[in-house]
Design a protein around this motif. Structure first.
Motif, PDB file in Angstrom:
ATOM      1  N   SER A  93      82.041  65.779  23.960  1.00 52.12           N
ATOM      2  CA  SER A  93      81.562  67.462  23.810  1.00 52.12           C
ATOM      3  C   SER A  93      80.047  67.565  23.197  1.00 52.12           C
ATOM      4  O   SER A  93      80.045  66.561  22.207  1.00 52.12           O
ATOM      5  CB  SER A  93      82.532  68.135  22.979  1.00 52.12           C
ATOM      6  N   GLU A 121      92.636  70.737  26.157  1.00 51.20           N
ATOM      7  CA  GLU A 121      91.150  70.290  26.569  1.00 51.20           C
ATOM      8  C   GLU A 121      90.169  71.590  26.412  1.00 51.20           C
ATOM      9  O   GLU A 121      88.985  71.128  26.412  1.00 51.20           O
ATOM     10  CB  GLU A 121      91.365  70.169  28.185  1.00 51.20           C
ATOM     11  N   LEU A 133      86.747  70.549  24.491  1.00 49.61           N
ATOM     12  CA  LEU A 133      85.251  70.761  25.155  1.00 49.61           C
ATOM     13  C   LEU A 133      84.394  71.508  24.074  1.00 49.61           C
ATOM     14  O   LEU A 133      83.083  71.472  24.206  1.00 49.61           O
ATOM     15  CB  LEU A 133      85.673  71.619  26.331  1.00 49.61           C
ATOM     16  N   HIS A 177      84.678  77.269  29.978  1.00 54.58           N
ATOM     17  CA  HIS A 177      84.015  76.015  30.713  1.00 54.58           C
ATOM     18  C   HIS A 177      85.133  75.216  31.442  1.00 54.58           C
ATOM     19  O   HIS A 177      84.536  74.478  32.696  1.00 54.58           O
ATOM     20  CB  HIS A 177      83.748  75.322  29.569  1.00 54.58           C
ATOM     21  N   LEU A 178      86.314  75.103  31.017  1.00 56.72           N
ATOM     22  CA  LEU A 178      87.377  74.421  31.813  1.00 56.72           C
ATOM     23  C   LEU A 178      87.569  75.203  33.084  1.00 56.72           C
ATOM     24  O   LEU A 178      87.788  74.240  34.085  1.00 56.72           O
ATOM     25  CB  LEU A 178      88.536  74.323  30.989  1.00 56.72           C
ATOM     26  N   LYS A 179      87.702  76.503  33.171  1.00 52.26           N
ATOM     27  CA  LYS A 179      87.574  77.007  34.523  1.00 52.26           C
ATOM     28  C   LYS A 179      86.588  76.761  35.329  1.00 52.26           C
ATOM     29  O   LYS A 179      86.564  76.520  36.581  1.00 52.26           O
ATOM     30  CB  LYS A 179      87.955  78.634  34.155  1.00 52.26           C
ATOM     31  N   GLU A 180      85.384  76.969  34.980  1.00 54.05           N
ATOM     32  CA  GLU A 180      84.079  76.701  35.647  1.00 54.05           C
ATOM     33  C   GLU A 180      83.921  75.217  36.129  1.00 54.05           C
ATOM     34  O   GLU A 180      83.320  74.968  37.088  1.00 54.05           O
ATOM     35  CB  GLU A 180      82.794  76.991  34.584  1.00 54.05           C
ATOM     36  N   SER A 181      84.551  74.304  35.475  1.00 58.98           N
ATOM     37  CA  SER A 181      84.386  72.935  35.768  1.00 58.98           C
ATOM     38  C   SER A 181      85.573  72.737  37.240  1.00 58.98           C
ATOM     39  O   SER A 181      85.166  71.633  37.808  1.00 58.98           O
ATOM     40  CB  SER A 181      84.936  72.013  34.748  1.00 58.98           C
ATOM     41  N   GLN A 205      88.495  72.138  36.885  1.00 61.17           N
ATOM     42  CA  GLN A 205      89.671  71.342  36.609  1.00 61.17           C
ATOM     43  C   GLN A 205      90.857  72.082  36.345  1.00 61.17           C
ATOM     44  O   GLN A 205      91.851  71.740  36.767  1.00 61.17           O
ATOM     45  CB  GLN A 205      89.496  70.409  35.376  1.00 61.17           C
TER      46      GLN A 205
END
Length: 253
Positions: free
Chosen positions: A16, A52, A56, A233-237, A239
């Motif tokens: 990160s 996660e 991040l 950010h996890l959603k945008e990635s 994953q």
């Protein structure tokens, strides 16, 4: 398993570029597979998302598994920073900061494929034997319809007992969150039996969970914002979506 999850959290933290690695948050967890369970990989899907999202942003998560009620009370009192596995409501919002939705799933009725089950509103359920688990509200509208006499629910002690009654033709339909239901079916039955069960696509509500952080701990006003940012950010990635796709693709087998 604990060391594997902590290792994942630390590894993500080191990658990160946000925040400072090393800050730790202590969260009460419980048993509700496939989202939360100590013996599952990553402690279940819901636990993994929390780990996660925080990682991040440079935050390390440590879970303690407790009975749900005890975990929520201890988080409320500040013995833990927060708790997973709960929805925010009017009673809880005075004690907790609530994150953005961590995961959500529809409530549906499971039934045997050979049953010609159709329904549009709760009044249609009166013609069927409805199973239920003790102390479950399901949704406010479900509980109100049950109490008003639109249909009758045969309640027993566990979800697993209800699915066994469904297979044994002792009830016609059983309400459950779709992902939780198929996980329980896969766990309880051999593939041949599991394939006899399906769900009606018409849902009767949506369950949406948040991470709850205690207002007794000053830093939590900051940490809930950090978590929300990491979750986005996890959603945008992509994953986040992949995890749920993998869960759904396993289906009832």
């Amino acid at each position: 398993m604990k060391f594997l999850l902590l290792g994942l959290s630390i590894a993500l933290c080191l990658m990160s570029q946000r925040g400072a690695c090393g800050e730790t948050i202590r969260i009460a967890n419980g048993e509700w597979p496939p989202y939360f369970l100590e013996r599952l990989p990553y402690y279940g899907l819901g636990s993994r998302i929390v780990v996660e999202a925080f990682a991040l942003e440079g935050i390390i998560v440590k879970f303690t598994f407790l009975p749900w009620k005890r975990g929520l009370i201890q988080a409320q009192e500040g013995a833990y920073d927060g708790a997973v596995g709960f929805e925010i409501n009017h009673n809880r919002e005075k004690d907790f900061y609530a994150s953005e939705t961590v995961w959500e799933a529809p409530w549906v009725f499971f039934h045997l494929k050979r049953l010609p089950f159709q329904w549009k509103d709760f009044g249609d359920l009166d013609a069927f034997r409805v199973g239920g688990t003790l102390e479950y509200m399901y949704t406010v509208k479900f509980l109100e319809a049950e109490r008003s006499g639109l249909f009758r629910v045969e309640r027993i002690g566990s979800d697993e007992q209800n699915f066994k009654k469904l297979v044994a033709d002792r009830i016609d339909i059983f309400p459950q969150l779709i992902d939780v239901g198929y996980y329980q079916i896969r766990t309880l039955f051999a593939a041949e039996t599991a394939n006899r069960i399906t769900h009606h696509p018409h849902s009767f509500g949506q369950h949406a969970e948040q991470l709850l952080l205690s207002k007794r701990i000053k830093r939590n006003a900051r940490l809930v914002k950090i978590f929300n940012r990491g979750l986005r950010h996890l959603k945008e990635s992509g994953q986040y979506e992949r995890y749920f796709k993998e869960l759904l693709e396993r289906g009832p087998n």
